[in-house]
Design an enzyme around this catalytic site. Structure first.
Site, PDB file in Angstrom:
ATOM      1  N   HIS A   1     -30.337  -7.935  -5.899  1.00  0.00           N
ATOM      2  CA  HIS A   1     -31.638  -8.191  -5.274  1.00  0.00           C
ATOM      3  C   HIS A   1     -31.700  -7.392  -3.969  1.00  0.00           C
ATOM      4  CE1 HIS A   1     -34.641 -10.630  -3.073  1.00  0.00           C
ATOM      5  NE2 HIS A   1     -34.988 -11.177  -4.216  1.00  0.00           N
TER       6      HIS A   1
ATOM      7  N   LYS B   1     -35.088 -22.331  -4.437  1.00  0.00           N
ATOM      8  CA  LYS B   1     -34.952 -22.169  -5.895  1.00  0.00           C
ATOM      9  C   LYS B   1     -34.179 -23.336  -6.500  1.00  0.00           C
ATOM     10  CE  LYS B   1     -35.213 -17.242  -5.248  1.00  0.00           C
ATOM     11  NZ  LYS B   1     -34.630 -15.905  -5.372  1.00  0.00           N
TER      12      LYS B   1
ATOM     13  N   CYS C   1     -37.930  -7.497  -6.678  1.00  0.00           N
ATOM     14  CA  CYS C   1     -37.027  -7.144  -5.561  1.00  0.00           C
ATOM     15  C   CYS C   1     -35.727  -6.543  -6.078  1.00  0.00           C
ATOM     16  CB  CYS C   1     -36.733  -8.356  -4.670  1.00  0.00           C
ATOM     17  SG  CYS C   1     -38.185  -8.992  -3.850  1.00  0.00           S
TER      18      CYS C   1
HETATM   19  C1  LIG Z   1     -34.363 -15.053  -4.505  1.00  0.00           C
HETATM   20  C2  LIG Z   1     -33.149 -14.245  -4.471  1.00  0.00           C
HETATM   21  C3  LIG Z   1     -32.686 -13.681  -3.279  1.00  0.00           C
HETATM   22  C4  LIG Z   1     -33.420 -13.815  -1.968  1.00  0.00           C
HETATM   23  O1  LIG Z   1     -33.579 -15.132  -1.583  1.00  0.00           O
HETATM   24  P1  LIG Z   1     -34.588 -15.508  -0.394  1.00  0.00           P
HETATM   25  O2  LIG Z   1     -34.814 -16.951  -0.606  1.00  0.00           O
HETATM   26  O3  LIG Z   1     -35.814 -14.688  -0.591  1.00  0.00           O
HETATM   27  O4  LIG Z   1     -33.887 -15.207   0.884  1.00  0.00           O
HETATM   28  C5  LIG Z   1     -31.530 -12.954  -3.322  1.00  0.00           C
HETATM   29  N1  LIG Z   1     -30.853 -12.789  -4.457  1.00  0.00           N
HETATM   30  C6  LIG Z   1     -31.260 -13.317  -5.622  1.00  0.00           C
HETATM   31  C7  LIG Z   1     -30.440 -13.106  -6.855  1.00  0.00           C
HETATM   32  C8  LIG Z   1     -32.419 -14.050  -5.673  1.00  0.00           C
HETATM   33  O5  LIG Z   1     -32.833 -14.563  -6.841  1.00  0.00           O
END
Ligand SMILES: *Cc1c(COP(=O)(O)O)cnc(C)c1O
Length: 404
Positions: A121, A224, A362
């Protein structure tokens, strides 16, 4: 048996309709919805027990501090970390990775190497690019095999005597790939390199155990994990945190401040400058305690069944390509339909109440590796149902006919 109806009843938002249709929320890899337990814990704190934390000598400050520090213990227990002193509260995973990268920056020499996989990411790429731009670090990339698994031989080749850090996801947010993390850590250790594991997805779907996995750093976000935004976790090995320079300066992170000099507090406080996200931490603690009341093994089997059903449905559509086909992947389904833009798919699905994400997720280096500019992605949470998977496939089939 996993009682998905009972689980759903605890998520108020799932009663919503979208364009007159029942909501089908398949965007869980971007953020998940919140159970009433989380909403109530946060509102309850604001209604009854809120004040700034630490150093307070009044009842509310003490209660708030207790709630905040209880959340730290909840996180420690959840990931089986040795000590609460190894749990740093951050704004999110992104902030946690920046703390580590910035904290190492003073010791990076030109030519020091950071090893990354192409499925990272942007959060686990850009902070390392800072070290490249500002300190002369070299980024080395590990490719994937055609099924989307990590090329372990490539990883072995990428590691070397100048490797300072292996920064690796524990579950791709696009492909669902789960690399052999224990082996990756062992390989990095052969070269004396540190390892940072991006646990944003794995903390939700697997049962990461810090004592067992023993990474140098493990990071994740609350939002998440059925918790709130604005809170994340940086887990670090005690010796690593002790040696990491603080990134942000301010209140809470100091021991003494004078005109000529400053001394720092011990971890985790050293990395928690300023008033922390107190209510959000309490919300994350509530999310964890809520999850601990769920049969997570049964939930994992349920999500695997959802993935299988949805994958079979997409595969049956003409011109469909599925990105990421490893066995035992996480419940993330990225796909393309020939001749149809992913954004159009997402928009047409939304008209039918189905929320999926379309874009680069991302992960632009991964998009380049896949040879696409974007994918459509359905990602599953424990409150999703097999019927919803069928609604999704039906909507997708309709979208394909409309857009072709
Ligand atoms: C969502 C995500 C991130 C970033 O997390 P944030 O909550 O936006 O800081 C980084 N790595 C993975 C694999 C993700 O799914």
């Amino acid at each position: 048996m996993f009682d998905v109806t009972a689980v759903r009843a605890q998520f108020p938002i799932l009663d919503r309709t979208i364009h007159g249709r029942p909501l089908v929320y398949f965007d869980n890899a971007a953020s998940s919805q919140k159970p009433a337990a989380v909403i109530d814990a946060m509102a309850g704190m604001m209604r009854h027990a809120y004040a700034n934390v630490h150093r307070g000598l009044h009842t509310l400050a003490n209660e708030a501090t207790e709630g905040f520090e209880q959340a730290r213990e909840d996180v420690r227990r959840f990931i089986n970390a040795p000590s609460v002193d190894q749990i740093v509260f951050t704004r999110g995973a992104t902030s946690a990775i920046n703390i580590v990268a910035a904290g190492l920056s003073h010791s990076i020499r030109p030519g020091d190497e950071i090893v990354l996989s192409v499925m990272e990411h942007h959060s686990n790429i850009v902070p390392w690019h800072f070290l490249r731009e500002r300190h002369g670090a070299v980024l080395k990339w590990v490719e994937l095999l055609p099924d989307g698994s990590l090329d372990m031989e490539g990883l072995e080749r990428a590691l070397g005597p100048r490797t300072r850090m292996l920064a690796l996801t524990h579950m791709s947010n696009v492909l669902g790939t789960v690399p052999d993390i224990r082996r990756a850590i062992a390989l990095a250790r052969l070269h004396g390199a540190e390892v940072l594991i991006d646990g944003c997805q794995s903390v939700v779907h697997l049962a990461p155990d810090m004592k067992d996995m023993d990474p140098d750093y493990y990071v994740f976000s609350g939002h998440k994990l059925y918790g709130p935004t604005g809170i994340g976790v940086l887990y670090g090995r005690a010796d690593r945190l002790a040696g990491l320079a603080p990134f942000e300066g301010g209140g809470e992170m100091i021991e003494t401040v004078g005109r000529e000099a400053v001394t720092y507090n011990i971890p985790p406080h050293r990395f928690e400058a300023g008033t922390p996200p107190i209510i959000e931490a309490v919300g994350l603690g509530a999310a964890i305690r809520w999850l601990e009341g769920v049969d997570r093994q049964a939930a994992a089997a349920h999500k695997a069944a959802l993935l299988e059903r949805a994958t079979a449905g997409v595969r049956a559509l003409p011109g469909a390509a599925i990105h990421g086909e490893t066995r035992d992947k996480g419940p993330v389904l990225s796909f393309s339909l020939k001749g149809v833009h992913p954004h159009d798919i997402a928009q047409v699905l939304d008209r039918q109440g189905v929320a999926i994400r379309a874009g680069h997720h991302c992960a632009q280096p991964l998009m380049a590796w896949l040879g696409v500019s974007a994918t459509a992605r359905a990602s599953f949470g424990l409150y999703n149902t097999l019927e919803e998977a069928d609604v999704f496939i039906e909507a997708l089939s309709k979208a394909q006919r409309m857009l072709a």
